[in-house]
Design an enzyme around this catalytic site. Structure first.
Site, mmCIF file in Angstrom:
data_model
loop_
_atom_site.group_PDB
_atom_site.id
_atom_site.type_symbol
_atom_site.label_atom_id
_atom_site.label_comp_id
_atom_site.label_asym_id
_atom_site.label_seq_id
_atom_site.Cartn_x
_atom_site.Cartn_y
_atom_site.Cartn_z
ATOM 1 N N THR A 24 52.797 54.819 20.058
ATOM 2 C CA THR A 24 51.592 54.511 20.835
ATOM 3 C C THR A 24 51.382 52.993 20.848
ATOM 4 O O THR A 24 51.745 52.296 19.893
ATOM 5 C CB THR A 24 50.335 55.207 20.259
ATOM 6 O OG1 THR A 24 50.007 54.629 18.985
ATOM 7 C CG2 THR A 24 50.537 56.707 20.108
ATOM 8 N N GLY A 25 50.811 52.520 21.936
ATOM 9 C CA GLY A 25 50.598 51.074 22.071
ATOM 10 C C GLY A 25 51.915 50.338 22.222
ATOM 11 O O GLY A 25 52.117 49.261 21.665
ATOM 12 N N GLY B 9 52.956 43.701 22.020
ATOM 13 C CA GLY B 9 52.778 43.376 20.608
ATOM 14 C C GLY B 9 53.644 44.156 19.629
ATOM 15 O O GLY B 9 54.844 44.358 19.845
ATOM 16 N N ILE B 10 53.022 44.617 18.566
ATOM 17 C CA ILE B 10 53.740 45.268 17.462
ATOM 18 C C ILE B 10 54.367 46.586 17.924
ATOM 19 O O ILE B 10 55.513 46.896 17.571
ATOM 20 C CB ILE B 10 52.775 45.502 16.268
ATOM 21 C CG1 ILE B 10 52.320 44.156 15.687
ATOM 22 C CG2 ILE B 10 53.439 46.353 15.184
ATOM 23 C CD1 ILE B 10 51.181 44.243 14.668
ATOM 24 N N GLY B 11 53.651 47.357 18.737
ATOM 25 C CA GLY B 11 54.181 48.648 19.208
ATOM 26 C C GLY B 11 55.433 48.466 20.056
ATOM 27 O O GLY B 11 56.392 49.232 19.938
ATOM 28 N N SER C 68 46.392 47.715 8.566
ATOM 29 C CA SER C 68 46.197 46.258 8.565
ATOM 30 C C SER C 68 45.865 45.845 7.146
ATOM 31 O O SER C 68 45.423 46.671 6.340
ATOM 32 C CB SER C 68 45.021 45.918 9.483
ATOM 33 O OG SER C 68 44.591 44.584 9.285
ATOM 34 N N TYR D 225 36.009 47.828 12.520
ATOM 35 C CA TYR D 225 37.478 47.732 12.590
ATOM 36 C C TYR D 225 38.075 47.886 11.186
ATOM 37 O O TYR D 225 38.991 48.700 10.980
ATOM 38 C CB TYR D 225 37.911 46.391 13.193
ATOM 39 C CG TYR D 225 39.411 46.186 13.139
ATOM 40 C CD1 TYR D 225 40.258 46.883 13.998
ATOM 41 C CD2 TYR D 225 39.991 45.312 12.212
ATOM 42 C CE1 TYR D 225 41.640 46.714 13.942
ATOM 43 C CE2 TYR D 225 41.373 45.139 12.157
ATOM 44 C CZ TYR D 225 42.184 45.836 13.020
ATOM 45 O OH TYR D 225 43.550 45.677 12.953
HETATM 46 N N1 LIG Z 1 47.921 41.344 15.699
HETATM 47 C C1 LIG Z 1 47.402 41.356 14.511
HETATM 48 O O1 LIG Z 1 47.040 40.282 13.972
HETATM 49 C C2 LIG Z 1 47.293 42.656 13.744
HETATM 50 C C3 LIG Z 1 47.114 42.581 12.350
HETATM 51 C C4 LIG Z 1 47.005 43.769 11.628
HETATM 52 C C5 LIG Z 1 47.084 44.997 12.271
HETATM 53 N N2 LIG Z 1 47.246 45.033 13.623
HETATM 54 C C6 LIG Z 1 47.294 46.369 14.243
HETATM 55 O O2 LIG Z 1 48.493 46.488 14.965
HETATM 56 C C7 LIG Z 1 48.322 47.426 16.027
HETATM 57 C C8 LIG Z 1 48.900 46.836 17.297
HETATM 58 O O3 LIG Z 1 48.191 45.641 17.606
HETATM 59 P P1 LIG Z 1 48.871 44.408 18.358
HETATM 60 O O4 LIG Z 1 48.613 43.210 17.539
HETATM 61 O O5 LIG Z 1 50.243 44.728 18.751
HETATM 62 O O6 LIG Z 1 47.885 44.333 19.626
HETATM 63 P P2 LIG Z 1 48.195 44.179 21.188
HETATM 64 O O7 LIG Z 1 49.276 43.201 21.417
HETATM 65 O O8 LIG Z 1 46.845 43.931 21.812
HETATM 66 O O9 LIG Z 1 48.715 45.632 21.598
HETATM 67 C C9 LIG Z 1 47.873 46.754 21.556
HETATM 68 C C10 LIG Z 1 48.595 47.940 22.135
HETATM 69 O O10 LIG Z 1 47.711 49.062 22.109
HETATM 70 C C11 LIG Z 1 47.608 49.598 23.425
HETATM 71 N N3 LIG Z 1 46.276 50.120 23.688
HETATM 72 C C12 LIG Z 1 45.079 49.459 23.585
HETATM 73 N N4 LIG Z 1 44.081 50.261 23.968
HETATM 74 C C13 LIG Z 1 44.651 51.447 24.334
HETATM 75 C C14 LIG Z 1 44.146 52.661 24.846
HETATM 76 N N5 LIG Z 1 42.830 52.827 25.075
HETATM 77 N N6 LIG Z 1 45.002 53.668 25.120
HETATM 78 C C15 LIG Z 1 46.332 53.518 24.926
HETATM 79 N N7 LIG Z 1 46.882 52.372 24.439
HETATM 80 C C16 LIG Z 1 46.041 51.355 24.155
HETATM 81 C C17 LIG Z 1 47.896 48.411 24.353
HETATM 82 O O11 LIG Z 1 48.424 48.859 25.599
HETATM 83 P P3 LIG Z 1 47.611 48.956 26.974
HETATM 84 O O12 LIG Z 1 46.701 47.768 27.050
HETATM 85 O O13 LIG Z 1 48.709 48.973 27.989
HETATM 86 O O14 LIG Z 1 46.888 50.256 26.899
HETATM 87 C C18 LIG Z 1 49.007 47.708 23.575
HETATM 88 O O15 LIG Z 1 50.236 48.324 23.833
HETATM 89 C C19 LIG Z 1 46.824 47.727 16.093
HETATM 90 O O16 LIG Z 1 46.562 48.981 15.518
HETATM 91 C C20 LIG Z 1 46.195 46.611 15.263
HETATM 92 O O17 LIG Z 1 45.005 47.040 14.656
HETATM 93 C C21 LIG Z 1 47.360 43.891 14.372
#
Ligand SMILES: NC(=O)c1ccc[n+]([C@@H]2O[C@H](COP(=O)([O-])OP(=O)(O)OC[C@H]3O[C@@H](n4cnc5c(N)ncnc54)[C@H](OP(=O)(O)O)[C@@H]3O)[C@@H](O)[C@H]2O)c1
Length: 275
Positions: free
Chosen positions: A22-23, A27-29, A153, A166
């Site tokens: 998912t996601g 980013g990470i996904g 996280s 969060y």
């Molecule tokens: N970046 C950080 O600093 C960090 C640190 C610790 C943990 N995390 C965790 O890592 C995970 C991924 O975050 P990221 O940093 O990769 O963020 P990101 O680059 O903003 O990516 C978020 C992903 O989630 C998807 N998403 C968001 N809302 C959604 C929805 N309503 N339905 C389906 N998909 C949805 C987005 O795709 P669409 O917009 O196409 O839907 C995107 O693929 C999250 O759980 C976050 O809490 C991030």
């Protein structure tokens, strides 16, 4: 888990195994999807941005020769997990690996937060991963093997003033995962919690992080590194992995300090950083 486990053994034996991420559009996904394709897993990519998923899917098919299916949907909608799972079940798509990665943040004072946005975040960060996990478990337990990766996280390790819901949502994921891992002990199905610290993605912008925090968060870890650490840990069935030496040291320090001291410190760091 032994290196001979089919989940961890060589590429040829994993080509028929399917991972749902998912996601996966960013980013990470996205990085996790690439990492899994590189290891021979077929993929189901889920996020809202269909075009971004289709571009990634085409690239992964070409580069790694794996089957990739795109399932564009809003996972914050009520019943989204059930609808997605019904669709996959209808096609007899078997999920061997579930990566619950999609998540959003929301920074600022809880007292002025938008309840609709809070509800959507709770649905995406808490309810959907819980439901998807429930749905994949029947098949995994029947087959006696499966891997689940929860992207939490370092925010899961302590209360997060100015980021309260969060941080609580990530604490939920970590607690739920550890309890479930214990319930599943000996079943062949494992649950891994991945705790990245600040990672260079669009996450901070989407979460309304203040500009100074965005600068501080930039470039700390690359999503590719987070993905590699997470996939490695998941495939061998580790319970929890914190990304980066600094974050691992921080986790130890946090365990040693009284919680009210940590919370007060976090409050000071974040106060006045509201957008
Ligand atoms: N970046 C950080 O600093 C960090 C640190 C610790 C943990 N995390 C965790 O890592 C995970 C991924 O975050 P990221 O940093 O990769 O963020 P990101 O680059 O903003 O990516 C978020 C992903 O989630 C998807 N998403 C968001 N809302 C959604 C929805 N309503 N339905 C389906 N998909 C949805 C987005 O795709 P669409 O917009 O196409 O839907 C995107 O693929 C999250 O759980 C976050 O809490 C991030």
């Amino acid at each position: 888990m032994e290196a001979t486990d089919p989940m961890t053994s060589e590429r040829a034996s994993t080509t028929t195994r399917t991972a749902l991420v998912t996601g996966a559009s960013a980013g990470i996904g996205r990085a996790i999807a690439i990492e899994l394709a590189n290891r021979g897993f077929a993929l189901v990519l889920v996020a809202r941005r269909e075009q971004a998923l289709e571009i990634l899917a085409a690239d992964l098919r070409e580069r790694y020769g794996v089957a990739v299916r795109v399932a564009a949907c809003d996972l914050a909608r009520e019943g989204a997990a059930a609808a997605l799972f019904d669709e996959l079940k209808g096609e007899e798509t078997r999920i061997d690996v579930l990566v619950n990665n999609a998540g959003v943040g929301l920074y600022g004072a809880f007292s002025s937060s938008d309840t609709e946005r809070v509800d959507r975040m709770l649905a995406l960060n808490v309810a959907t991963p819980t439901h998807l996990t429930r749905f994949v478990l029947d098949g995994m337990l029947e087959r006696g093997e499966g891997r689940i990766l929860m992207v939490a996280s370092t925010a899961a390790l302590k209360p997060g003033p100015w980021n309260a819901v969060y941080a609580a949502s990530k604490t939920y994921l970590a607690s739920f995962s550890r309890a479930l891992a214990s319930e599943l002990d000996g079943s062949g199905v494992t649950v891994t919690v991945l705790c990245p610290g600040a990672t260079d993605t669009d996450f901070a912008r989407a979460a309304d992080l203040a500009p100074s925090q965005r600068i501080a968060a930039k470039g700390v870890a690359a999503p590719e590194e987070v993905a590699r650490v997470g996939v490695d840990a998941m495939l061998v069935g580790r319970g929890m992995v914190i990304v980066g030496l600094t974050n691992r040291i921080l986790a130890v320090v946090l365990r040693l300090l009284p919680e009210r001291v940590v919370t007060r410190l976090m409050n000071r760091v974040r106060r006045g950083e509201e957008p």
